[in-house]
Design a protein around this motif. Structure first.
Motif, PDB file in Angstrom:
ATOM      1  N   THR A  10     -39.386 -50.217  -1.837  1.00 56.34           N
ATOM      2  CA  THR A  10     -39.447 -49.959  -0.394  1.00 56.34           C
ATOM      3  C   THR A  10     -39.850 -51.162   0.440  1.00 56.34           C
ATOM      4  OG1 THR A  10     -41.780 -49.275  -0.423  1.00 56.34           O
ATOM      5  CG2 THR A  10     -40.109 -47.588  -0.920  1.00 56.34           C
ATOM      6  N   GLY A  11     -40.492 -52.132  -0.178  1.00 54.88           N
ATOM      7  CA  GLY A  11     -40.983 -53.286   0.569  1.00 54.88           C
ATOM      8  C   GLY A  11     -42.302 -53.033   1.273  1.00 54.88           C
ATOM      9  N   ARG A  12     -42.857 -51.823   1.129  1.00 55.73           N
ATOM     10  CA  ARG A  12     -44.154 -51.509   1.733  1.00 55.73           C
ATOM     11  C   ARG A  12     -45.256 -52.255   0.997  1.00 55.73           C
ATOM     12  NH1 ARG A  12     -48.298 -47.838   1.077  1.00 55.73           N
ATOM     13  NH2 ARG A  12     -47.373 -47.106  -0.884  1.00 55.73           N
ATOM     14  N   GLY A  13     -46.171 -52.863   1.746  1.00 52.48           N
ATOM     15  CA  GLY A  13     -47.225 -53.607   1.086  1.00 52.48           C
ATOM     16  C   GLY A  13     -48.336 -54.007   2.027  1.00 52.48           C
ATOM     17  N   TYR A  14     -49.219 -54.870   1.538  1.00 50.78           N
ATOM     18  CA  TYR A  14     -50.396 -55.286   2.290  1.00 50.78           C
ATOM     19  C   TYR A  14     -50.611 -56.790   2.182  1.00 50.78           C
ATOM     20  CZ  TYR A  14     -51.594 -50.303   1.914  1.00 50.78           C
ATOM     21  OH  TYR A  14     -51.571 -48.937   1.961  1.00 50.78           O
ATOM     22  N   THR A  15     -51.126 -57.370   3.264  1.00 49.71           N
ATOM     23  CA  THR A  15     -51.649 -58.732   3.176  1.00 49.71           C
ATOM     24  C   THR A  15     -53.064 -58.650   2.606  1.00 49.71           C
ATOM     25  OG1 THR A  15     -52.647 -58.703   5.377  1.00 49.71           O
ATOM     26  CG2 THR A  15     -50.345 -59.429   5.219  1.00 49.71           C
ATOM     27  N   TYR A  16     -53.596 -59.805   2.208  1.00 52.06           N
ATOM     28  CA  TYR A  16     -54.964 -59.828   1.691  1.00 52.06           C
ATOM     29  C   TYR A  16     -55.954 -59.361   2.753  1.00 52.06           C
ATOM     30  CZ  TYR A  16     -54.230 -61.876  -2.914  1.00 52.06           C
ATOM     31  OH  TYR A  16     -53.890 -62.062  -4.228  1.00 52.06           O
ATOM     32  N   GLU A  17     -55.773 -59.837   3.975  1.00 50.45           N
ATOM     33  CA  GLU A  17     -56.697 -59.469   5.038  1.00 50.45           C
ATOM     34  C   GLU A  17     -56.648 -57.974   5.312  1.00 50.45           C
ATOM     35  OE1 GLU A  17     -57.947 -61.401   9.283  1.00 50.45           O
ATOM     36  OE2 GLU A  17     -55.804 -61.047   8.963  1.00 50.45           O
ATOM     37  N   LYS A  18     -55.443 -57.403   5.356  1.00 52.47           N
ATOM     38  CA  LYS A  18     -55.291 -55.979   5.611  1.00 52.47           C
ATOM     39  C   LYS A  18     -55.901 -55.160   4.473  1.00 52.47           C
ATOM     40  CE  LYS A  18     -53.521 -52.461   7.939  1.00 52.47           C
ATOM     41  NZ  LYS A  18     -54.005 -52.075   9.285  1.00 52.47           N
ATOM     42  N   ALA A  19     -55.643 -55.571   3.234  1.00 49.50           N
ATOM     43  CA  ALA A  19     -56.185 -54.853   2.086  1.00 49.50           C
ATOM     44  C   ALA A  19     -57.711 -54.889   2.089  1.00 49.50           C
ATOM     45  CB  ALA A  19     -55.651 -55.451   0.787  1.00 49.50           C
ATOM     46  N   PHE A  20     -58.272 -56.022   2.472  1.00 47.80           N
ATOM     47  CA  PHE A  20     -59.729 -56.144   2.544  1.00 47.80           C
ATOM     48  C   PHE A  20     -60.306 -55.171   3.573  1.00 47.80           C
ATOM     49  CE2 PHE A  20     -63.420 -58.001   4.731  1.00 47.80           C
ATOM     50  CZ  PHE A  20     -64.322 -58.038   3.676  1.00 47.80           C
ATOM     51  N   LYS A  21     -59.720 -55.129   4.753  1.00 42.05           N
ATOM     52  CA  LYS A  21     -60.222 -54.260   5.817  1.00 42.05           C
ATOM     53  C   LYS A  21     -60.086 -52.787   5.444  1.00 42.05           C
ATOM     54  CE  LYS A  21     -59.400 -57.500   9.631  1.00 42.05           C
ATOM     55  NZ  LYS A  21     -58.600 -57.788  10.850  1.00 42.05           N
ATOM     56  N   LEU A  22     -58.946 -52.432   4.863  1.00 40.48           N
ATOM     57  CA  LEU A  22     -58.729 -51.040   4.477  1.00 40.48           C
ATOM     58  C   LEU A  22     -59.683 -50.608   3.360  1.00 40.48           C
ATOM     59  CD1 LEU A  22     -54.820 -50.866   4.521  1.00 40.48           C
ATOM     60  CD2 LEU A  22     -56.387 -49.917   6.221  1.00 40.48           C
ATOM     61  N   SER A  23     -59.891 -51.480   2.379  1.00 42.35           N
ATOM     62  CA  SER A  23     -60.797 -51.134   1.279  1.00 42.35           C
ATOM     63  C   SER A  23     -62.221 -51.000   1.793  1.00 42.35           C
ATOM     64  CB  SER A  23     -60.725 -52.185   0.163  1.00 42.35           C
ATOM     65  OG  SER A  23     -61.261 -53.426   0.592  1.00 42.35           O
ATOM     66  N   ASN A  24     -62.582 -51.836   2.761  1.00 43.50           N
ATOM     67  CA  ASN A  24     -63.906 -51.789   3.375  1.00 43.50           C
ATOM     68  C   ASN A  24     -64.131 -50.453   4.079  1.00 43.50           C
ATOM     69  OD1 ASN A  24     -65.732 -52.785   5.987  1.00 43.50           O
ATOM     70  ND2 ASN A  24     -66.293 -53.749   4.056  1.00 43.50           N
ATOM     71  N   THR A  25     -63.142 -50.022   4.841  1.00 45.72           N
ATOM     72  CA  THR A  25     -63.234 -48.750   5.557  1.00 45.72           C
ATOM     73  C   THR A  25     -63.246 -47.565   4.590  1.00 45.72           C
ATOM     74  OG1 THR A  25     -62.063 -49.723   7.440  1.00 45.72           O
ATOM     75  CG2 THR A  25     -62.138 -47.324   7.334  1.00 45.72           C
ATOM     76  N   PHE A  26     -62.389 -47.625   3.573  1.00 44.19           N
ATOM     77  CA  PHE A  26     -62.349 -46.570   2.565  1.00 44.19           C
ATOM     78  C   PHE A  26     -63.701 -46.447   1.863  1.00 44.19           C
ATOM     79  CE2 PHE A  26     -60.938 -45.282  -1.877  1.00 44.19           C
ATOM     80  CZ  PHE A  26     -60.799 -43.933  -1.558  1.00 44.19           C
ATOM     81  N   ALA A  27     -64.317 -47.590   1.557  1.00 41.05           N
ATOM     82  CA  ALA A  27     -65.624 -47.592   0.904  1.00 41.05           C
ATOM     83  C   ALA A  27     -66.670 -46.890   1.756  1.00 41.05           C
ATOM     84  CB  ALA A  27     -66.059 -49.030   0.611  1.00 41.05           C
TER      85      ALA A  27
END
Length: 573
Positions: free
Chosen positions: A77-94
């Motif tokens: 699908t081409g859906r994915g994350y940049t490092y910065e986006k993944a960091f922010k999302l993981s932070n919020t999920f945590a």
């Protein structure tokens, strides 16, 4: 590939200059022998310094160097994350794991997902919340799921919407009532009564101050995979932050590293075909490669065509796989020299691979690739050895990694010397803390002085270069002689009509046991049992002769590539 410092081991030549020999850095090894007087194999590499981080901090330590780079992307699908986006999302999920689900330090969170780009975000979020990750195969039955949920004492499970019915059935069986978080990857509605990961990770209103309460250190458990269970029921393997970080540092050694630095003009691209719920992919492909700024292209569902097309389309330069995929790449008609064009390095792990199989791969590629073979276990985070650059003995896996010691022992645990076959014992910072709540299993695998018994048989040469022979418990005993199945399987695959093979031991009236082979023929090829027996038997001693051969459509294997011999025994014996 990264250039090797010429002063490593204080010698003038590097491994890259070595051809068809295990004599890497030979002058250094003569000066600093890898074998001690007590027949312990020491690593020839410089000892590592292990950063006193948690795995979460280790993975993100260089985030500022590549925030806009892609960390993970779906091959389809081409859906994915940049490092910065993944960091922010993981932070919020945590933060939401702590706020809304009351996750506390040391709580276990189960992850039952296929290879999707969100796997990184989910995993790192659990770690930042102070949790412990336990991973499950997404095709597990309810019975298998409930067992692991109970053993791991999981407080939450993260999965896909389509897996929720299985989860709910497992919870009913286990008499548990824990929250289910689903990752939405398409437009379908989420099951009633579940929480949506996408909302939890994108919640701009969550108070993140709770993350300051997390108190986790290097020696705390962070990852709880369950061993494959090929020699018994699965056991929870307790891996600490320090265990996995140590292994990441060990595979950064210049002579064994298989990655390049991420720069403004280069980013390694790695295909994520190995299951991320398995230690090989979780540690080596996800945690380590994230710390190096690489891009992982994930394949949710594997087909030979999609796998080969993904290598070409995404210009994959590093391929880390298990034997079944190596055999596929060497034999599938859709694999051409063009398929191999972007590839710099290939590493085989999870199970031994014969040199003849690698030679067929090179022939298909039409050029000499940087091929490595690694050895390790879930219990060792996972890597113990990797063949170093320039060691073109394809069947070998190299000497012990930095800060790792090894012994080759006989059945009485007496140390053996060079070129003698015995069980591998390992001691190093990557070795697990132990099996969870299983003192009996721990007493069986750890010696009194702290050596871990792998249950694998190997030979180490004068330079400490290891070649894996077979699993100790899978040896076939014919009239007292030990017959390693892997040897016969390699010979069977050498036949031009054979694409795959497995060998097990079956009871025999006069021999005790005798080898029984299961063979998969290439499309359009024909061969008789008698022809195959003659082909193998002329190459081995009489006690290794294969007389009993069954033709099958496929050889059953675990997701990590290990032959499931017990399945063959159950079906055919």
């Amino acid at each position: 590939m990264t250039m090797v410092p010429k002063n490593l081991f204080t010698v003038k030549t590097t491994l890259c200059s070595v051809k068809q020999s295990s004599k890497y850095a030979s002058s250094a090894i003569r000066k600093h022998s890898v074998w001690t007087q007590d027949k312990v194999i020491k690593s020839p590499y410089k000892s590592i310094e292990i950063p006193k981080y948690t795995l979460y901090d280790y993975v993100w330590q260089n985030l500022d160097k590549w925030p806009e780079r892609t960390v993970s992307v779906c091959a389809v699908t081409g859906r994915g994350y940049t490092y910065e986006k993944a960091f922010k999302l993981s932070n919020t999920f945590a933060a939401n794991l702590r706020r809304k689900f009351k996750v506390r330090d040391g709580d276990t969170v189960a992850v039952m997902l296929p290879n999707i780009p969100d796997y990184h975000v989910v995993s790192l979020g659990i770690l930042e919340a102070g949790g412990v990750i336990t991973t499950l195969n997404p095709i597990y039955t309810a019975h298998e799921v409930q067992r692991q949920l109970l053993l791991s004492d999981a407080k939450i499970i993260v999965t896909l919407p389509e897996t929720v019915p299985t989860i709910r059935e497992s919870l009913k069986m286990a008499k548990l009532n824990i929250p289910i978080i689903v990752v939405k990857t398409n437009g379908e509605p989420i099951p009633e009564g579940t929480a949506l990961f996408n909302e939890l990770s994108e919640d701009v209103h969550v108070d993140k101050s709770c993350l300051k309460e997390v108190r986790r250190g290097p020696n705390d458990i962070c990852f709880l995979p369950y061993s494959s269970g090929t020699t018994g029921l699965p056991k929870g393997v307790e891996l600490s932050h320090r265990n996995i970080i140590a292994n990441c540092e060990q595979i950064n050694e210049p002579l064994v590293r298989m990655h390049n630095d991420t720069t403004p003009s280069h980013q390694d691209v790695i295909i994520g075909v190995l299951p991320l719920y398995h230690i090989y992919a979780a540690s080596v492909l996800m945690f380590h490669k994230m710390s190096m700024g690489a891009k992982l292209v994930t394949l949710t569902k594997f087909t030979p065509e999609s796998y080969l097309k993904t290598i070409e389309k995404h210009r994959t330069n590093i391929v880390m796989v298990a034997p079944p995929i190596i055999l596929l790449m060497a034999n599938h008609p859709a694999a051409t020299a063009k398929t191999f064009d972007p590839i710099d390095s290939i590493c085989n792990g999870a199970a031994p691979l014969a040199a003849s199989d690698v030679e067929r791969l090179m022939k298909k590629a039409g050029r000499q690739l940087d091929f490595r073979q690694g050895y390790g276990l879930t219990e060792t985070s996972p890597v113990v050895t990797i063949s170093p650059k320039g060691l073109n003995r394809y069947e070998a896996t190299g000497p012990p990694l930095a800060s790792t010691e090894m012994r080759i022992v006989d059945e009485n645990l007496k140390n053996l010397g060079p070129n003698e076959r015995g069980e591998i014992l390992v001691r190093g910072p990557q070795v697990m803390k132990g099996y969870r709540d299983n003192p009996q299993a721990n007493s069986e695998v750890f010696t009194e002085d702290g050596w871990f018994r792998t249950g694998d048989l190997a030979v180490a040469d004068n330079d400490g270069v290891v070649t894996i022979a077979d699993r100790l418990k899978e040896l076939i005993k014919v009239k007292g002689f030990q017959v390693p199945p892997a040897e016969l399987e390699s010979l069977l695959r050498d036949h031009p009509a054979v694409t795959d093979a497995a060998v097990i031991g079956v009871p025999h009236q006069t021999k005790g046991e005798t080898p029984k082979a299961f063979v998969v023929l290439r499309n359009g090829q024909k061969c008789t049992e008698k022809e195959l027996s003659a082909f193998v038997n002329e190459k081995v001693a009489a006690y290794k002769h294969v007389e009993d051969i069954t033709f099958v459509e496929s050889v059953p294997k675990s997701p990590s590539g290990k032959i499931l011999r017990r399945v063959l025994k159950d079906q055919y014996c």
